[in-house]
Design an enzyme around this catalytic site. Structure first.
Site, short mmCIF file in Angstrom:
data_model
loop_
_atom_site.label_atom_id
_atom_site.label_comp_id
_atom_site.label_asym_id
_atom_site.label_seq_id
_atom_site.Cartn_x
_atom_site.Cartn_y
_atom_site.Cartn_z
N ASP A 61 0.79 -1.25 0.00
CA ASP A 61 0.00 0.00 0.00
C ASP A 61 0.82 1.29 0.00
O ASP A 61 0.25 2.36 -0.22
CB ASP A 61 -0.91 0.10 1.26
CG ASP A 61 -2.25 -0.55 1.05
OD1 ASP A 61 -2.45 -1.12 -0.02
OD2 ASP A 61 -3.07 -0.48 1.97
N CYS A 95 -17.71 7.06 -2.37
CA CYS A 95 -17.58 5.68 -1.89
C CYS A 95 -17.60 5.64 -0.36
O CYS A 95 -16.89 6.40 0.30
CB CYS A 95 -16.29 5.07 -2.44
SG CYS A 95 -15.98 3.42 -1.81
S1 SF4 Z 1 -19.71 2.49 -1.64
FE1 SF4 Z 1 -20.05 1.39 -3.53
S2 SF4 Z 1 -18.07 1.35 -4.55
FE2 SF4 Z 1 -17.69 1.92 -2.44
S3 SF4 Z 1 -17.21 -0.04 -1.45
FE3 SF4 Z 1 -19.43 0.33 -1.18
S4 SF4 Z 1 -20.43 -0.69 -2.87
FE4 SF4 Z 1 -18.24 -0.53 -3.38
#
Ligand code: SF4
Ligand code: SF4
Length: 358
Positions: free
Chosen positions: A146, A226
Site C-alpha cells: 500500500d 464511496c
Molecule cells: S460504496 Fe459502492 S463502490 Fe464503495 S465499497 Fe461500497 S459498494 Fe463498493
C-alpha cells in the site's frame, strides 16, 4: 548462484507459497495502459482528500502514473496476494438495526500491512539468496504494501493474479476478491506471467448494488462518493446527501464485493491472524458510539481502524443509528448532540432528526 532465470522465478513462486501467499505472479515493470487514466482521475478530484495518491516526482509528474519514471531501475514486479476471507457472513446477509458493519479486511488481529509485509520480506530474501548481488550486477529490490508509488492492482492484473473487476477490485477466478496485495519491485528481468482475462462479462451487480452510486461506470470509481472513503479517509462531517446511503457502515464497505458472483464460493483463509478481533463482526452501535478514548486505544491497537480515529468511528456510529429506523437510539443520540466533539455532535443531531422524521 542459479544459472537460469526461470529457476529464479520458480524459487520466488515457491517462496511465496511457503510464506503463506495464496497467489503470486510476475508483471513487467512497464507502464500499463490502465495507468494512462490515472492523471485524469486525479484531475477530476476522484481521489478526494487522499493526498498521498497525488504524490509527484521532482518533475512534477504523478508518481503513481509511471513506474518507469519513479523506479527506472525496476525490470519486473513480483505480485503476491493473500486471501483474508474468514468464515463469517457477508454484510448483505445480516440486517440487525442495532448493529453496524466494519469492512472484512479490518477485522484481523494483526494489521494487514504487517502481516503481508512480513511475508513479502521472506520472498524478497529468497530472491536475494538465489541471485547474489555483486558490484557488476547489483540486485535491487523494494517491497511495498500500500505504501509504494505504485497502483498495485494494475500490476496484479499483468502478473496474472486476477482481473480488475468493474468494482475496481482484483478478482481471482478461484479465490474471489478478498485479497491483500503486496509487491516487490526488482531490477531482475523475470519472465512475466500472462495477464488475467476479464471475467466480469455482462454482469453489473456491483454497480447496481452500490448504495451511493460511487461506481460511475464500469471500472470507474469516484472515491468522494464511496462509503469506504467516507468512513475511513474523510475528515470532519460527511456531506449530508451521502449519509443515508451509508446505511449502517462504520468503517469501510464490502457491498460491491459481497454481491460479486465470484465471491459466492470464496474460500476462507487458514491463517489465524486474519481471524476477527472480538466484537468486530457486526458490532453493536452503542459500543462504538460510547467508546472512550482509552477503550478506543485498547480495542484497536495495531488495527486499521485507528485510521478513522475515535472521532470518525463515533461520527459513523451516530449516522448508522440515524439510518437504523430504531428509535431506541434516541436517548443516546440526544446525549451525543452535546458531545464535545462537534463532528460527532453534528452527526448525532442529523441522526436524531432522521429518526424523528423531522
Ligand atoms: S460504496 Fe459502492 S463502490 Fe464503495 S465499497 Fe461500497 S459498494 Fe463498493
Ligand atoms: S459484481 Fe459482476 S461486474 Fe462487478 S466485479 Fe463482480 S463480476 Fe464484475
Amino acid at each position: 548462484m542459479l544459472s537460469g532465470i526461470s529457476q529464479v522465478k520458480a524459487i520466488v513462486r515457491r517462496a511465496a507459497e511457503e510464506a503463506g501467499f495464496d497467489l503470486s505472479g510476475v508483471a513487467p515493470a512497464t507502464d500499463a495502459p490502465e495507468l494512462n487514466h490515472f492523471p485524469e482521475w486525479i484531475a477530476a478530484g476522484h481521489a478526494g482528500e487522499m493526498k498521498y495518491m497525488e504524490a509527484k516526482d521532482e518533475r512534477g509528474d504523478l508518481k503513481r502514473a509511471s513506474l518507469s519514471r519513479v523506479a527506472p531501475w525496476a525490470r519486473s514486479v513480483v505480485v503476491c496476494a493473500v486471501n483474508y476471507n474468514t468464515d463469517h457472513p457477508y454484510s448483505t446477509q445480516v440486517n440487525d438495526p442495532s448493529r453496524g458493519w466494519i469492512s472484512r479486511y479490518a477485522w484481523s488481529r494483526e494489521d494487514y500491512h504487517d502481516a503481508v509485509f512480513r511475508r513479502l520480506r521472506q520472498v524478497e530474501a529468497a530472491l536475494h539468496e538465489s541471485v547474489p548481488s555483486d558490484a557488476q550486477a547489483p540486485l535491487t529490490t523494494r517491497s511495498y504494501v500500500d505504501t509504494g508509488p505504485i497502483v498495485e492492482r494494475v500490476f496484479a492484473k499483468y502478473a496474472g493474479v486476477g482481473w480488475i473487476g468493474k468494482n475496481t477490485c482484483i478478482i481471482n477466478q478461484k479465490k474471489g476478491s478478498w485479497l491483500f496485495l503486496g509487491v516487490i519491485l526488482t531490477s531482475l528481468e523475470l519472465e512475466p506471467d500472462l495477464p488475467a482475462p476479464d471475467r466480469c462479462g455482462t454482469c453489473t451487480r456491483c454497480i447496481e448494488a452500490c448504495p451511493t452510486d460511487a461506481i460511475l461506470a464500469p471500472y470507474h470509481l469516484d472515491s468522494n462518493k464511496c462509503i469506504s472513503y467516507l468512513t475511513i479517509e474523510k475528515r470532519g462531517s460527511i456531506p449530508e446527501d451521502l449519509r443515508t446511503g451509508m446505511g449502517r457502515h462504520i468503517f469501510g464497505c464490502d457491498i460491491c464485493q459481497d454481491v460479486c458472483p465470484w465471491n459466492r464460493k470464496a474460500p476462507a483463509t487458514t491463517l489465524p491472524e486474519f481471524e476477527p478481533r472480538p466484537g468486530l463482526v457486526n458490532p453493536a452501535l452503542t459500543w462504538l458510539a460510547e467508546m472512550s478514548a482509552e477503550e478506543f486505544r485498547e480495542a484497536f491497537r495495531g488495527s486499521p481502524l485507528r485510521r478513522t480515529k475515535r472521532t470518525g468511528l463515533r461520527r459513523d456510529a451516530a449516522i448508522a443509528m440515524g439510518n437504523s429506523g430504531h428509535r431506541d437510539f434516541i436517548p443516546l443520540l440526544d446525549k451525543l448532540t452535546a458531545d464535545e466533539d462537534e463532528t460527532v455532535a453534528e452527526s448525532a443531531r442529523w441522526a436524531k432528526a432522521r429518526l424523528l422524521g423531522t
